[in-house]
Scaffold this active site. Structure first.
Site, mmCIF file in Angstrom:
data_model
loop_
_atom_site.group_PDB
_atom_site.id
_atom_site.type_symbol
_atom_site.label_atom_id
_atom_site.label_comp_id
_atom_site.label_asym_id
_atom_site.label_seq_id
_atom_site.Cartn_x
_atom_site.Cartn_y
_atom_site.Cartn_z
ATOM 1 N N ASP A 1 -38.394 -6.212 -39.817
ATOM 2 C CA ASP A 1 -39.776 -6.393 -39.079
ATOM 3 C C ASP A 1 -40.769 -5.315 -39.743
ATOM 4 O OD1 ASP A 1 -41.859 -6.578 -37.422
ATOM 5 O OD2 ASP A 1 -41.117 -5.929 -35.616
ATOM 6 N N PRO B 1 -35.129 -2.788 -31.080
ATOM 7 C CA PRO B 1 -36.123 -2.100 -32.235
ATOM 8 C C PRO B 1 -37.386 -1.715 -31.656
ATOM 9 C CG PRO B 1 -35.604 -4.201 -32.891
ATOM 10 C CD PRO B 1 -34.903 -3.902 -31.885
ATOM 11 N N LYS B 2 -37.989 -2.249 -30.573
ATOM 12 C CA LYS B 2 -39.393 -1.870 -30.332
ATOM 13 C C LYS B 2 -39.398 -1.227 -28.958
ATOM 14 C CE LYS B 2 -41.452 -5.364 -33.075
ATOM 15 N NZ LYS B 2 -42.612 -6.651 -33.065
ATOM 16 N N ASN B 3 -38.248 -0.371 -28.528
ATOM 17 C CA ASN B 3 -38.167 0.258 -27.332
ATOM 18 C C ASN B 3 -38.608 1.784 -27.655
ATOM 19 O OD1 ASN B 3 -37.061 1.974 -25.262
ATOM 20 N ND2 ASN B 3 -35.337 0.754 -24.934
#
Length: 347
Positions: free
Chosen positions: A153, A120-122
């Site tokens: 998040d 999810p944080k790519n």
């Protein structure tokens, strides 16, 4: 062969995992010449890639060299992204292959969603999703999708950035404030939600006097519930700074300051609240001509800074000493006197 014939190289049709077969050992890939990574003659630090990683990327470089765009290359990019989902070049080439094959973008959206859920944080996978939406011009699922990611998040910058892009690109502002209201109701300290509120209003309604009045009241209502919440105080300051109508701004500052002074007299000592009073007093100083009035305001600033430095915000004692002395120096009240708390370091 169709796209379905190039499922994940380690996966059977029923979804079960099998032993990995290196590309170099696959008969159908014998026509491709693998290209090893060129680290130069004397690499300072050679990365210890796994054998599987090296095999996949050697063949990926091989097909890039020849410019092949086929279903098997699409699967190769998937294997490469499994090894390194942040590789920009692989994502770019995957999009080139998708265009060349006129691939089913619904299937690609599903693949992209799965990748985001795993990573999810790519940044690269979110950029890929944006490209797909630009192609399809269909943002239907995007707000709900980002809501799902943010529910896991709340501070996922990439999800917020994607959501803001979708809102602005497709003019989907109508229900966004209601969504933000829900987030703040659940967590009044959700700084990302407060930031999103400011972004939405800045790009939709704009900061008219009526909107500024409404948003000041909204922020004050939340501050009254949790007075030591930095997010709502920062939002309040941002709203006032965005107001171009000086008459309205002055009216609202007086209203807020009166409330702050009343709470302070009742024993409330939120550092954010006292900081707001100091900010307003400093701004007032710019327009005061009377020496007597200036002295009164400077004394008030000093009193509040001393209280912050010694009681409410001792970790920033040096800062409040600096604010106190700077006000005196700027407005003719002396300065450089005794400091409260730790002394300011000499330059």
């Amino acid at each position: 062969m169709g796209d379905e014939d190039y499922r994940s190289s380690s996966e059977e049709p029923n979804g079960e995992m099998t032993d990995w077969v290196f590309y170099r050992d696959r008969p159908e890939w014998r026509d491709v010449t693998p290209v090893p990574q060129d680290d130069g003659a004397n690499p300072v630090v050679r990365i210890a890639y796994s054998e599987r990683f090296t095999d996949v990327y050697d063949y990926f470089r091989g097909v890039m060299r020849t410019g092949e765009k086929s279903a098997r290359v699409l699967q190769l990019t998937e294997d490469a992204l499994e090894q390194n989902p942040a590789n920009y070049t692989v994502w770019y080439y995957r999009r080139e292959v998708l265009k060349a094959l006129d691939s089913d973008l619904k299937k690609e959206m599903k693949y992209c969603r799965d990748m985001i859920e795993d990573h999810p944080k790519n940044y690269q996978v979110w950029q890929h999703r944006r490209a797909l939406i630009e192609w399809t011009q269909d943002p239907t699922a995007e707000l709900r999708f980002t809501e799902m990611i943010l529910s896991g998040d709340q501070k996922n910058y990439h999800a917020w950035q994607h959501r803001q892009w979708v809102l602005a690109t497709f003019n989907l502002w109508d229900k966004e404030l209601a969504y933000i209201d829900d987030l703040i109701e659940v967590d009044i300290r959700n700084n990302s939600a407060w930031n999103q509120r400011f972004f939405v209003i800045s790009h939709s309604e704009g900061w008219t006097p009526e909107v500024v009045d409404r948003e000041v009241n909204f922020a004050l209502d939340k501050i009254k519930k949790v007075v030591k919440n930095e997010s709502s105080w920062n939002y309040l300051k941002g709203v006032l700074n965005a107001c171009d109508n000086e008459e309205k701004k002055g009216e609202l500052k007086l209203k807020i300051r009166s409330w702050c002074e009343e709470k302070y007299s009742q024993g409330e000592e939120s550092s954010y609240m006292l900081s707001f009073i100091i900010d307003v007093l400093q701004q007032d100083l710019e327009g005061i001509k009377s020496t007597e009035e200036k002295t009164k305001v400077l004394d008030r600033i000093e009193s509040l800074c001393v209280r912050l430095a010694t009681h409410c915000d001792t970790i920033r004692a040096n800062y409040w000493n600096f604010i106190k002395d700077s006000a005196k120096l700027r407005h003719g009240g002396g300065g450089g006197g005794d400091c409260v708390g730790q002394p300011v370091a000499a330059s």
